[in-house]
Design an enzyme around this catalytic site. Structure first.
Site, mmCIF file in Angstrom:
data_model
loop_
_atom_site.group_PDB
_atom_site.id
_atom_site.type_symbol
_atom_site.label_atom_id
_atom_site.label_comp_id
_atom_site.label_asym_id
_atom_site.label_seq_id
_atom_site.Cartn_x
_atom_site.Cartn_y
_atom_site.Cartn_z
ATOM 1 N N GLU A 224 0.510 -1.364 0.246
ATOM 2 C CA GLU A 224 0.458 0.279 0.339
ATOM 3 C C GLU A 224 0.877 1.649 -0.087
ATOM 4 O O GLU A 224 2.248 0.956 0.530
ATOM 5 C CB GLU A 224 -0.714 0.471 1.062
ATOM 6 C CG GLU A 224 -0.146 0.323 2.424
ATOM 7 C CD GLU A 224 -1.675 -0.267 3.972
ATOM 8 O OE1 GLU A 224 -1.964 0.387 3.747
ATOM 9 O OE2 GLU A 224 -1.085 -0.757 4.600
ATOM 10 N N LYS A 226 2.535 4.648 1.160
ATOM 11 C CA LYS A 226 2.933 5.346 2.540
ATOM 12 C C LYS A 226 2.485 6.796 2.337
ATOM 13 O O LYS A 226 2.933 7.639 1.744
ATOM 14 C CB LYS A 226 4.651 5.397 2.929
ATOM 15 C CG LYS A 226 4.748 5.901 4.090
ATOM 16 C CD LYS A 226 6.617 4.979 4.379
ATOM 17 C CE LYS A 226 6.695 5.406 6.114
ATOM 18 N NZ LYS A 226 6.008 6.820 6.356
ATOM 19 N N ARG A 246 2.272 8.248 17.495
ATOM 20 C CA ARG A 246 3.255 7.225 17.810
ATOM 21 C C ARG A 246 3.760 7.155 18.754
ATOM 22 O O ARG A 246 3.792 5.969 19.829
ATOM 23 C CB ARG A 246 3.762 6.912 16.837
ATOM 24 C CG ARG A 246 4.479 5.704 16.568
ATOM 25 C CD ARG A 246 5.590 5.702 15.303
ATOM 26 N NE ARG A 246 6.746 6.373 15.226
ATOM 27 C CZ ARG A 246 8.249 6.152 14.406
ATOM 28 N NH1 ARG A 246 7.759 6.223 13.520
ATOM 29 N NH2 ARG A 246 9.695 6.672 14.776
ATOM 30 N N GLU A 271 -3.730 6.808 9.177
ATOM 31 C CA GLU A 271 -2.987 7.654 9.499
ATOM 32 C C GLU A 271 -3.676 8.830 9.431
ATOM 33 O O GLU A 271 -5.249 9.121 8.644
ATOM 34 C CB GLU A 271 -2.327 7.762 7.523
ATOM 35 C CG GLU A 271 -1.202 8.779 6.920
ATOM 36 C CD GLU A 271 0.471 8.336 7.822
ATOM 37 O OE1 GLU A 271 1.274 9.192 8.025
ATOM 38 O OE2 GLU A 271 0.698 7.259 7.757
#
Length: 529
Positions: A224, A226, A246, A271
């Site tokens: 996929e 980024k 994160r 994301e």
């Protein structure tokens, strides 16, 4: 307060990670409650004290110190807290005992801002120079001692003898001074996270190197894009939603639009992006307008609407899916987000199984507004950290320009004696305009060389900053460049770092603004390849 001050003093001069861990663990072993919990919260940035403005600190200094001497000293030292801590004129009689850390924090949390100078003066009178410095750093949110939130949590786990991953999960579910965590460390129960929107330590990818490819079968991996945003977890349980970065930091307050739209029960990995007018991901600098804000205005929400592109499902209702293979988690994710919903959609997979086509797509990433490709083994379970083999990231190559050093600023910690933070610029007509700032990418020996050059070529001083004669050229590597009305050049770089020092290159031959303007990224293409 004095024990916390000694901790900060030790951390700021300790270069090694293991040394910092030992210092924090020793503090946890000997500081009383609730001081040790508040000390941890200060290190992790989880204390909201309202903070004092530098102007108020300077006015306090003028009242207790010779103003001319103070500002001359401040100009030389370059650090407001350090200068005032050394110059503060306390009472001649014996001061009271130093205030405990809990007293300072509880009082600050309850006091109106107008009382802070009065309170601060009283505490400064009761502390020695190290204590005054620590107090000023704490009250101005200036704790730059080389300790991240994760390092502080690692120290707690080591001191308590608890698994770090369990500590990471439990941490966001409690508030400073973390009484449940210390009770757990003393043999009590682990703070319950099952029915809370808890953080799960992220699984990370390794960079894909060409030497890795012969040993890997592309058919074993899902592929996929980024995406060019920031990695987040969105956790929702029993109507409560939290968003974690994160690092484990809770950023929920900055994205109320995403929180309001969340209507699932579980936890996803994805994301965080901003949507453009056509409904596609906007360039990263649009998202940057939303980051690190305590409040978000209605105008900001309208101009930069945020959404999450989901690519993994960690929990579905009460069921923990992390021990299931990625293929299974992906099917469960598609069942939840196969049909896009407000503020959430699904990261599409790219049907590829040969390296040559992957390489072609990776080379197209910049034109599409992507960072590169992600490869995830279909059979990979979701484990914290960066295990070698299950996940890879194949990022696009960085951009580079030759730029001229304009300003240098003293660093912090072990770099506090060196000019290590550099602002650089490129030519616009006959003037140099700033386009970025970097503070890494060079060796210790190169740092010493640059520091000597800065001191020998200074033309003006502004506190800790020196302006220099144009002459030293850096080759600067950066990920992307975007329009920015906040900068004189109209541009801002993302992730700039010093690639090499061009001692050989005349500054007149550095790059021009037109070169950077040609590299400004447009919004990404709509199709997925």
């Amino acid at each position: 307060m004095q024990r916390f001050a000694d901790l900060l003093d030790g951390l700021v001069t300790m270069p090694s990670r293991n040394g910092k861990l030992r210092l924090i663990e020793d503090y946890l072993a000997h500081a009383p409650d609730p001081d040790r919990g508040y000390g941890l919260a200060a290190l992790t940035g989880e204390l909201d004290l309202g903070t004092a403005k530098p102007k108020a600190i300077r006015e306090l200094a003028e009242a207790r110190c010779d103003p001319v001497l103070f500002y001359l000293s401040y100009d030389y030292v370059g650090d407001l807290a350090e200068t005032l801590a050394l110059m503060w004129q306390g009472p001649e009689d014996t001061p009271e005992d130093p205030p405990p850390l809990w007293e300072v924090i509880d009082t600050l949390m309850a006091a109106p801002r107008t009382r802070i100078p009065e309170l601060l003066a009283g505490w400064l009178d009761r502390l020695d120079a190290t204590g005054r410095w620590a107090l000023l750093k704490l009250i101005t949110s200036g704790l730059r001692v080389g300790v991240s939130g994760r390092l502080a949590r690692t120290a707690f786990a080591g001191w308590a003898g608890l698994p770090l991953n369990d500590v990471e999960e439990a941490w966001p579910c409690v508030q400073p001074p973390y009484e449940p965590l210390f009770a757990w460390a003393a043999g009590g129960p682990k703070p319950e996270v099952r029915d809370m929107p808890a953080f799960r330590p992220f699984m990370l990818a390794n960079p894909l190197e060409e030497t890795d490819m012969p040993a890997l079968d592309p058919a074993d991996y899902a592929v996929e894009w980024k995406w060019d945003g920031i990695r987040v977890q969105v956790a929702r349980r029993f109507g409560e939603t939290r968003i974690f970065a994160r690092s484990g930091d809770d950023i929920t307050h900055a994205f109320p639009d995403v929180v309001e739209a969340a209507d699932f029960d579980g936890a996803l990995d994805g994301e965080l992006l901003v949507m453009d007018a056509s409904g596609e991901p906007a360039p990263f600098n649009h998202l940057q307008q939303r980051l690190n804000r305590k409040t978000v205005s209605a105008a900001m929400l309208r101009k930069y609407p945020a959404f999450v592109r989901a690519y993994d499902l960690l929990q579905d209702g009460p069921e923990d899916l992390r021990e299931h293979p990625f293929r299974h988690r992906r099917k469960r994710l598609e069942a939840l987000f196969g049909t896009p919903r407000d503020r959430f959609d699904l990261s599409p997979l790219i049907p590829l199984n040969d390296w040559s086509r992957m390489a072609e797509l990776r080379d197209e990433a910049r034109a599409r507004g992507m960072e590169g490709l992600m490869l995830k083994r279909w059979d990979s379970v979701y484990v914290p950290g960066r295990p070698k083999g299950p996940w890879f990231k194949w990022k696009r190559d960085p951009l580079t320009v030759d730029a001229v050093l304009l300003y240098a600023q003293r660093g912090h910690g072990k770099r506090s004696s060196f000019y290590s933070d550099y602002t650089f610029g490129v030519w616009r007509d006959d003037e140099l305009v700033p386009v970025g700032k970097a503070y890494f990418g060079f060796t210790d020996e190169e740092l010493r060389q640059i520091d000597r050059w800065v001191r020998a070529n200074t033309t003006d001083r502004f506190g800790p900053v020196r302006a220099v004669t144009p002459g030293l050229v850096f080759e600067v590597a950066f990920d992307s460049v975007h329009p920015s009305p906040r900068h004189k050049s109209g541009l801002a770089m993302r992730f700039p770092r010093i690639s090499r020092i061009r001692w050989d290159k005349p500054h007149a031959e550095a790059d021009r603004l037109e070169t950077l303007l040609k590299l400004v990224e447009a919004a990404p293409a709509a199709d997925g390849g």
